[in-house]
Design an enzyme around this catalytic site. Sequence first.
Site, mmCIF file in Angstrom:
data_model
loop_
_atom_site.group_PDB
_atom_site.id
_atom_site.type_symbol
_atom_site.label_atom_id
_atom_site.label_comp_id
_atom_site.label_asym_id
_atom_site.label_seq_id
_atom_site.Cartn_x
_atom_site.Cartn_y
_atom_site.Cartn_z
ATOM 1 N N GLY A 62 -0.886 -0.292 8.917
ATOM 2 C CA GLY A 62 -0.821 1.406 9.343
ATOM 3 C C GLY A 62 -0.089 0.018 10.487
ATOM 4 O O GLY A 62 1.780 0.050 9.598
ATOM 5 N N GLU A 63 0.115 0.812 12.232
ATOM 6 C CA GLU A 63 1.445 0.715 12.606
ATOM 7 C C GLU A 63 0.787 -0.685 13.725
ATOM 8 O O GLU A 63 0.386 -0.565 13.952
ATOM 9 C CB GLU A 63 2.079 1.918 13.556
ATOM 10 C CG GLU A 63 3.139 2.221 13.951
ATOM 11 C CD GLU A 63 4.319 0.957 12.992
ATOM 12 O OE1 GLU A 63 5.030 0.311 13.212
ATOM 13 O OE2 GLU A 63 3.852 1.726 12.142
ATOM 14 N N SER A 64 1.241 -1.674 14.096
ATOM 15 C CA SER A 64 0.442 -2.246 14.698
ATOM 16 C C SER A 64 0.552 -2.443 15.870
ATOM 17 O O SER A 64 0.231 -3.093 16.739
ATOM 18 C CB SER A 64 1.510 -3.966 14.427
ATOM 19 O OG SER A 64 2.667 -3.860 14.333
ATOM 20 N N CYS A 94 -1.875 -6.323 5.953
ATOM 21 C CA CYS A 94 0.020 -5.715 6.491
ATOM 22 C C CYS A 94 -0.025 -5.666 7.944
ATOM 23 O O CYS A 94 0.146 -6.922 8.401
ATOM 24 C CB CYS A 94 -0.141 -4.034 5.477
ATOM 25 S SG CYS A 94 1.780 -3.897 5.530
ATOM 26 N N ARG A 114 7.887 -8.393 11.205
ATOM 27 C CA ARG A 114 7.518 -7.474 11.234
ATOM 28 C C ARG A 114 8.542 -6.823 10.567
ATOM 29 O O ARG A 114 9.713 -7.266 10.419
ATOM 30 C CB ARG A 114 7.266 -6.604 11.928
ATOM 31 C CG ARG A 114 6.009 -6.465 12.503
ATOM 32 C CD ARG A 114 6.384 -5.872 14.481
ATOM 33 N NE ARG A 114 6.057 -4.288 14.298
ATOM 34 C CZ ARG A 114 6.547 -3.136 14.765
ATOM 35 N NH1 ARG A 114 6.508 -2.995 15.670
ATOM 36 N NH2 ARG A 114 6.099 -2.125 14.240
ATOM 37 N N ILE A 143 4.254 -2.516 1.946
ATOM 38 C CA ILE A 143 5.243 -1.670 2.179
ATOM 39 C C ILE A 143 5.220 -1.804 3.756
ATOM 40 O O ILE A 143 4.659 -1.586 4.547
ATOM 41 C CB ILE A 143 4.062 -0.416 2.571
ATOM 42 C CG1 ILE A 143 3.460 -0.150 0.630
ATOM 43 C CG2 ILE A 143 5.184 1.345 3.822
ATOM 44 C CD1 ILE A 143 2.351 1.348 1.052
ATOM 45 N N ARG A 144 6.570 -1.742 4.071
ATOM 46 C CA ARG A 144 7.321 -1.922 5.772
ATOM 47 C C ARG A 144 6.612 -3.428 5.656
ATOM 48 O O ARG A 144 6.319 -3.854 7.053
ATOM 49 C CB ARG A 144 7.521 -1.856 6.296
ATOM 50 C CG ARG A 144 8.339 -0.190 5.715
ATOM 51 C CD ARG A 144 8.140 0.978 7.299
ATOM 52 N NE ARG A 144 7.375 1.986 6.987
ATOM 53 C CZ ARG A 144 8.003 3.148 6.203
ATOM 54 N NH1 ARG A 144 8.882 2.843 5.374
ATOM 55 N NH2 ARG A 144 6.289 3.859 5.490
ATOM 56 N N HIS A 179 -0.642 -4.127 0.339
ATOM 57 C CA HIS A 179 -1.626 -3.535 0.414
ATOM 58 C C HIS A 179 -3.133 -3.690 -0.635
ATOM 59 O O HIS A 179 -2.861 -2.385 -1.839
ATOM 60 C CB HIS A 179 -1.351 -2.412 0.662
ATOM 61 C CG HIS A 179 -0.821 -2.013 2.250
ATOM 62 N ND1 HIS A 179 -1.217 -0.921 2.966
ATOM 63 C CD2 HIS A 179 0.119 -2.538 2.357
ATOM 64 C CE1 HIS A 179 -1.139 -1.013 3.838
ATOM 65 N NE2 HIS A 179 0.385 -1.948 3.595
ATOM 66 N N GLU A 181 -5.873 -2.670 -1.019
ATOM 67 C CA GLU A 181 -7.134 -1.311 -0.917
ATOM 68 C C GLU A 181 -5.756 -0.058 -1.756
ATOM 69 O O GLU A 181 -6.552 0.618 -2.274
ATOM 70 C CB GLU A 181 -7.014 -0.328 -0.204
ATOM 71 C CG GLU A 181 -6.348 -0.387 1.241
ATOM 72 C CD GLU A 181 -4.421 -0.440 1.800
ATOM 73 O OE1 GLU A 181 -4.542 -2.084 1.284
ATOM 74 O OE2 GLU A 181 -4.113 -0.560 2.418
#
Length: 198
Positions: A62-64, A94, A114, A143-144, A179, A181
């Site tokens: 997600g967004e850390s 991630c 990051r 992903i990023r 990821h 998942e």
Amino acid sequence: MPNGAGSPGPAQAGAPLRIGVLALQGGFAAHLKHLGSVGALGVEIRRPGDLVGLDGLILPGGESTTITMGMEQYGLVEPIRDLISAGRPILGTCAGMIVADSDHLGLIDMTTRRNAFGRQLASFEEDIELTGMDGRPFRAVFIRAPWVEELGEGVEVLAEVRGHPVAVREGKMSAFSFHPELTDDNRLHSWFVDQCRG
Ligand code: GLN
């Protein structure tokens, strides 16, 4: 047995393992699905009381920054640290890898960078060899993604991409920059649930 807070953990013989997935933001739903596919009971974690009786915990992508702020706001930081001190395994993916590092929760002796793979490689997939994973290579979706920048002596590297660690483990904490998942391959969740079984 009811699944609410207060039920005893670790799981009793025969009962499915209860694995929490931090559900403040990000990709928690797909983790819950994968846990179900390997016979564990996934539990959404939003408040400290949700952590009671867990056999393990997943910190999703997600967004850390958002996840970190949420954990502070809802008083989850110390209870999550207590969980690993009590011997429950934790898996970060991630953003969850970033959140676990020495600059954040301090669950594993490493720092992360990051968005490390840069703009051109913001998202990519690669078959990787993952130590401890039998059979065919693991399809890793980045992903990023972060990579591990510095790591302590006790941290084992399970995979590298372009010369940088992307899968690591120290004691009960394991962290992956990709990821697991997001593909149909549930071997990594199965591997984690086995650890939670103790
Ligand atoms: N780039 C995100 C961060 O720094 C992580 C991306 C992800 O979890 N897919 O928090």
